[in-house]
Design an enzyme around this catalytic site. Sequence first.
Site, PDB file in Angstrom:
ATOM      1  N   LYS A 108     -38.879  37.253 209.714  1.00 30.17           N
ATOM      2  CA  LYS A 108     -39.392  36.817 208.419  1.00 30.17           C
ATOM      3  C   LYS A 108     -38.320  36.874 207.344  1.00 30.17           C
ATOM      4  O   LYS A 108     -37.277  37.511 207.498  1.00 30.17           O
ATOM      5  CB  LYS A 108     -40.586  37.683 207.998  1.00 30.17           C
ATOM      6  CG  LYS A 108     -41.845  37.400 208.803  1.00 30.17           C
ATOM      7  CD  LYS A 108     -42.249  35.934 208.768  1.00 30.17           C
ATOM      8  CE  LYS A 108     -42.718  35.475 207.404  1.00 30.17           C
ATOM      9  NZ  LYS A 108     -43.056  34.016 207.398  1.00 30.17           N
ATOM     10  N   TYR A 147     -36.344  33.011 209.495  1.00 28.49           N
ATOM     11  CA  TYR A 147     -37.159  32.127 208.682  1.00 28.49           C
ATOM     12  C   TYR A 147     -36.938  32.477 207.215  1.00 28.49           C
ATOM     13  O   TYR A 147     -36.879  33.657 206.857  1.00 28.49           O
ATOM     14  CB  TYR A 147     -38.650  32.291 209.014  1.00 28.49           C
ATOM     15  CG  TYR A 147     -39.065  31.714 210.346  1.00 28.49           C
ATOM     16  CD1 TYR A 147     -38.994  30.351 210.585  1.00 28.49           C
ATOM     17  CD2 TYR A 147     -39.548  32.530 211.362  1.00 28.49           C
ATOM     18  CE1 TYR A 147     -39.379  29.812 211.804  1.00 28.49           C
ATOM     19  CE2 TYR A 147     -39.936  32.014 212.584  1.00 28.49           C
ATOM     20  CZ  TYR A 147     -39.848  30.646 212.799  1.00 28.49           C
ATOM     21  OH  TYR A 147     -40.236  30.126 214.006  1.00 28.49           O
ATOM     22  N   HIS A 163     -38.111  29.841 204.309  1.00 28.19           N
ATOM     23  CA  HIS A 163     -39.160  29.174 203.520  1.00 28.19           C
ATOM     24  C   HIS A 163     -38.849  29.268 202.029  1.00 28.19           C
ATOM     25  O   HIS A 163     -39.668  29.725 201.220  1.00 28.19           O
ATOM     26  CB  HIS A 163     -40.528  29.790 203.830  1.00 28.19           C
ATOM     27  CG  HIS A 163     -40.940  29.653 205.269  1.00 28.19           C
ATOM     28  ND1 HIS A 163     -41.214  28.440 205.863  1.00 28.19           N
ATOM     29  CD2 HIS A 163     -41.107  30.597 206.240  1.00 28.19           C
ATOM     30  CE1 HIS A 163     -41.540  28.633 207.130  1.00 28.19           C
ATOM     31  NE2 HIS A 163     -41.478  29.915 207.385  1.00 28.19           N
ATOM     32  N   GLU A 170     -36.454  27.302 210.126  1.00 28.44           N
ATOM     33  CA  GLU A 170     -37.403  26.206 209.945  1.00 28.44           C
ATOM     34  C   GLU A 170     -36.764  24.867 209.612  1.00 28.44           C
ATOM     35  O   GLU A 170     -37.465  23.841 209.618  1.00 28.44           O
ATOM     36  CB  GLU A 170     -38.452  26.561 208.885  1.00 28.44           C
ATOM     37  CG  GLU A 170     -37.960  26.578 207.454  1.00 28.44           C
ATOM     38  CD  GLU A 170     -37.393  27.924 207.019  1.00 28.44           C
ATOM     39  OE1 GLU A 170     -37.144  28.097 205.822  1.00 28.44           O
ATOM     40  OE2 GLU A 170     -37.188  28.802 207.890  1.00 28.44           O
ATOM     41  N   ASP A 192     -46.954  29.199 203.993  1.00 26.50           N
ATOM     42  CA  ASP A 192     -45.553  29.630 203.948  1.00 26.50           C
ATOM     43  C   ASP A 192     -44.718  28.733 203.035  1.00 26.50           C
ATOM     44  O   ASP A 192     -43.713  29.171 202.472  1.00 26.50           O
ATOM     45  CB  ASP A 192     -44.930  29.599 205.353  1.00 26.50           C
ATOM     46  CG  ASP A 192     -45.071  30.939 206.068  1.00 26.50           C
ATOM     47  OD1 ASP A 192     -45.261  31.950 205.382  1.00 26.50           O
ATOM     48  OD2 ASP A 192     -44.989  30.960 207.301  1.00 26.50           O
TER      49      ASP A 192
END
Length: 371
Positions: free
Chosen positions: A75, A94, A96, A118, A270
Site C-alpha cells: 500500500k 501501489y 494511487h 497501478e 482508491d
Amino acid sequence: MRIGVPREIKADEYRVGLTPAAVRELVSHGHELVVQQGAAGAIGFPDAAYRQAGAAIAPDAAAVFAQAEMVVKVKEPQPGEIALLRRGQVLFTYLHLAADRAQTRGLMESGATCIAYETVTDSRGALPLLAPMSEVAGRMSVQVGAHCLERAQGGAGVLLGGVPGVPSARVVVIGGGVAGTHAARMAVGVGATVTVIDRSLHRLRELEDLFPGQLHTLFSTTDAIERAVAEADLVIGAVLVPGAAAPKLVTREMVRRMRPGSVIVDIAIDQGGSCETSRPTTHAQPTYVEEGVVHYCVTNMPGAVARTSTLALGNATLPFVLALAGKGWRAAMQADAHLLAGLNVQAGAVTHPAVAAALGLDCGDAAATLA
C-alpha cells in the site's frame, strides 16, 4: 541490490510486499533482503521462513528503510513511512496519487524514485500489476455487497440469487474492465440479474461472448447509468482511468433515487471513487448510509483476504522487482517502456501525466530522467 520489505501499517492491512519464495528467488540472483520483524506472520509467513529464504530480519521499519536501496511494499506509504524515504531510494508499491495530494507532496519532498504498481503497463495496454488486485476486489465486491444487503447490515433484506418464485437481485456493474468482469462473473454465478455498463462497445461484445445469455450490457451514457442505478439492488463501481482520478459517474441525485436499503460497493475508491456520495472507509468500519443507501468504500479491499492477495500480487510483481534490482531502475526502464510508465515521482517531480493533471501540477519528462 539491498531490498527492504517493511510491515504494512495501514489500518487492517496484512499483505506483504514479498513472500519468502520471492525472497529466495531474489537472493539466488545475488541480492540482499531485509524484512521487518513480523511483516507477514498474520498470513502464515513467519520470520523463520524469511530467514530460511536468506533474508535478514530487522526490528522495525526505520531499520528497513535505512538499509534498503529499494523498498517493496503493497500500500501507499503512510506519513511516518514517507518521512523515512530519502533521495535516490527506490519505492515500488501501489501509490494511487491522483486522489492524494498530501502523499504526492510528501513523495516529491523525499526526493525518492517512486514507481506505482497501478500504472505499469504491458504490450496489450493492460495493467499487469493492478490486475491481480482488481480480480480480488471484483470478486469480493459481490461477496461484501451480498452481506450488506442483509437487513441486519442495514440493507433491504434481499438475497442476490433469489429463490424459486422470488426474483433475484439486480446488480449493476459500472465498468467492464478486470474488476468489473470478475464482479460480473461472481454475480452471474450466484444467480443475480446482472447488467454491465461500459463505454467500449468492443468490451461489451467481449462480455456478451464471455457470458452468453447470462447478463445484459449497456453503453455508458448518463441516461443509461441513471436508469440502471435507480432500479438496482447492488451497484458496483469498477471504473478505472489509469493513473487518474475516477470519474464521478453516479451522482448524488441518482443515489437519492435508489430504493432505501440498496447497496453501493465502490471499488474505485482508491482513485477517489466513482460515486459523488463515496468516501473512504476501513475494514474496521466498512460501511455508512448516505441518502438511505448502504455504501461500502474500503480503500484496501483485497487486504481482507491478505494471504490470497499477497500470493497473487507477488506472482505479478516479482519479474519487475528482479529487473529493477538486477539492472538498476534507470537501465530497467530504458529496457522496458512499460515499466517506465510506472514512474510517478522522481527527484521531486511528478512524472506521470494523468497524476499531474489530476492534481494540477507540472509534469516532468519521465524519459528524460533516464539520462
